[in-house]
Write a protein that holds these residues in place. Structure first.
Motif, mmCIF file in Angstrom:
data_model
loop_
_atom_site.group_PDB
_atom_site.id
_atom_site.type_symbol
_atom_site.label_atom_id
_atom_site.label_comp_id
_atom_site.label_asym_id
_atom_site.label_seq_id
_atom_site.Cartn_x
_atom_site.Cartn_y
_atom_site.Cartn_z
ATOM 1 N N GLY A 128 4.935 -9.600 -2.073
ATOM 2 C CA GLY A 128 5.275 -8.652 -1.020
ATOM 3 C C GLY A 128 5.607 -9.331 0.297
ATOM 4 O O GLY A 128 6.454 -8.854 1.058
ATOM 5 N N ALA A 129 4.974 -10.473 0.562
ATOM 6 C CA ALA A 129 5.227 -11.195 1.812
ATOM 7 C C ALA A 129 6.629 -11.775 1.861
ATOM 8 O O ALA A 129 7.145 -12.086 2.944
ATOM 9 C CB ALA A 129 4.195 -12.304 1.987
ATOM 10 N N HIS A 130 7.253 -11.948 0.714
ATOM 11 C CA HIS A 130 8.600 -12.521 0.660
ATOM 12 C C HIS A 130 9.689 -11.455 0.772
ATOM 13 O O HIS A 130 10.863 -11.787 0.949
ATOM 14 C CB HIS A 130 8.799 -13.285 -0.657
ATOM 15 C CG HIS A 130 7.891 -14.456 -0.819
ATOM 16 N ND1 HIS A 130 8.286 -15.753 -0.606
ATOM 17 C CD2 HIS A 130 6.574 -14.532 -1.171
ATOM 18 C CE1 HIS A 130 7.283 -16.572 -0.827
ATOM 19 N NE2 HIS A 130 6.222 -15.857 -1.161
ATOM 20 N N ALA A 167 2.955 2.497 -3.362
ATOM 21 C CA ALA A 167 1.605 2.222 -2.866
ATOM 22 C C ALA A 167 1.373 0.749 -2.566
ATOM 23 O O ALA A 167 0.279 0.377 -2.118
ATOM 24 C CB ALA A 167 0.571 2.698 -3.890
ATOM 25 N N ALA A 168 2.382 -0.095 -2.788
ATOM 26 C CA ALA A 168 2.186 -1.544 -2.698
ATOM 27 C C ALA A 168 2.246 -2.078 -1.270
ATOM 28 O O ALA A 168 1.962 -3.259 -1.045
ATOM 29 C CB ALA A 168 3.228 -2.263 -3.557
ATOM 30 N N GLY A 169 2.650 -1.251 -0.331
ATOM 31 C CA GLY A 169 2.711 -1.704 1.052
ATOM 32 C C GLY A 169 3.933 -2.533 1.387
ATOM 33 O O GLY A 169 3.969 -3.188 2.439
ATOM 34 N N VAL A 170 4.943 -2.515 0.525
ATOM 35 C CA VAL A 170 6.188 -3.232 0.803
ATOM 36 C C VAL A 170 7.180 -2.261 1.438
ATOM 37 O O VAL A 170 7.092 -1.050 1.231
ATOM 38 C CB VAL A 170 6.784 -3.844 -0.485
ATOM 39 C CG1 VAL A 170 5.804 -4.843 -1.092
ATOM 40 C CG2 VAL A 170 7.137 -2.777 -1.499
ATOM 41 N N PRO A 171 8.126 -2.771 2.246
ATOM 42 C CA PRO A 171 9.094 -1.880 2.892
ATOM 43 C C PRO A 171 10.083 -1.310 1.878
ATOM 44 O O PRO A 171 10.831 -2.048 1.239
ATOM 45 C CB PRO A 171 9.797 -2.784 3.908
ATOM 46 C CG PRO A 171 9.559 -4.177 3.428
ATOM 47 C CD PRO A 171 8.270 -4.171 2.684
#
Length: 301
Positions: A128-130, A167-171
């Motif tokens: 997700g950070a990428h 729900a994963a918190g990614v944009p």
């Protein structure tokens, strides 16, 4: 800056056209992975066509793989193991491709069910950070669905996967059927693409032939308009100005016997419920068809 993108496509003329269009703007986007999900026989054909297309653009290093072939939850509510054989390979390739990109850099355009992406996020939450963003062709809010009255086909194909991604918190940017229902290859648009078919053996000619065959193959060969909604995530990435939307919290119904796959949007949720998507609610269909037309007509024979 050239943004790395991952294309999670459906097999067929629309998927091929999406990939070809993406290759026409190398200063803006560069595919680092191409996935196709669907029926095995159709996927195999799509993989071969995609590899051939990428080779001709000097992009032999771009990986092309099959996505996950079935939903996260099988009929009867039995969950799929993570991973098991072929089911996990598409997600593994996705994880590897995302991790190879810098933080906040890669965009994923999804034009089919979200199974592969959901499994990747479950297996490797660090990806997700990428991600700079995920753009999804899916959902139906103020129009009838195309899988059931209330559900759009990509979400309905794997509601659990869609719920996992949201729900994963990614944009996430959601391009629903509300936007794309009228985005079709009609007779006028196909006539505008006629120059593509003048050299049948060329890349452009072959993609044009696929689009023509898709139209002529529908409704007993009557030349029905073919949906172009598979290209909508790429259009939203390349030409966001032709869309409008708002932040919302979207939930996916996973249990209801008559509402499974339904997407429900709330602008203002209960306390503690935050927006989880940019929900695009309107697009200029003529502008979208124009962007895609111009990209395809720019293909060198």
């Amino acid at each position: 800056m050239t943004r790395p993108i991952i294309l999670d496509l459906i097999p067929g003329a629309q998927g091929t056209a999406t990939l070809l269009a993406a290759l026409q703007v190398p200063d803006h986007v560069r595919p680092v992975l191409v996935l196709f999900s669907g029926r095995a026989t159709e996927v195999e054909v799509a993989l071969a066509h995609a590899r051939d297309l990428l080779d001709q653009y000097g992009l032999e290093d771009v990986a092309v793989h099959a996505g996950c072939p079935g939903p996260m939850v099988r009929d009867g509510g039995v969950g799929s193991d993570l991973p098991t054989g072929q089911d996990g390979l598409g997600a593994l390739h996705l994880v590897q491709a995302v991790r190879a990109c810098p933080a906040d850099s890669v965009s994923i355009c999804c034009s089919g069910p979200l199974t592969t992406l959901a499994l990747a996020l479950v297996q490797a939450p660090d990806i997700g950070a990428h991600l700079h963003g995920v753009i999804v062709d899916g959902g139906a809010f103020y129009v009838h669905g195309d899988a059931t009255t209330v559900a759009e086909r990509n979400i309905a194909a794997d509601p659990e996967a869609a719920a996992t991604v949201l729900a994963a918190g990614v944009p996430v940017t959601l391009v629903p059927l509300d936007c794309t229902a009228r985005l079709k290859a009609d007779a006028v648009w196909m006539e505008q693409l006629e120059p593509m078919g003048r050299v049948p053996a060329s890349i452009a000619g072959r993609v044009h032939a696929e689009l023509v065959a898709a139209r002529n193959g529908g409704a007993r060969g009557s030349g029905v308009d073919v949906s172009l909604r598979a290209v909508a995530p790429l259009l939203a990435l390349l030409s966001p100005g032709i869309f409008s939307g708002h932040m919302a919290h979207v939930d996916v119904e996973c249990r209801g016997a008559f509402t499974r796959g339904m997407t429900v949007a709330r602008r203002m949720g209960p306390p503690g419920v935050q927006p989880n998507v940019l929900l695009l609610d309107r697009m200029s269909v003529d502008a979208g068809r124009g962007v895609l037309r111009d990209l395809l007509l720019s293909v060198q024979a």
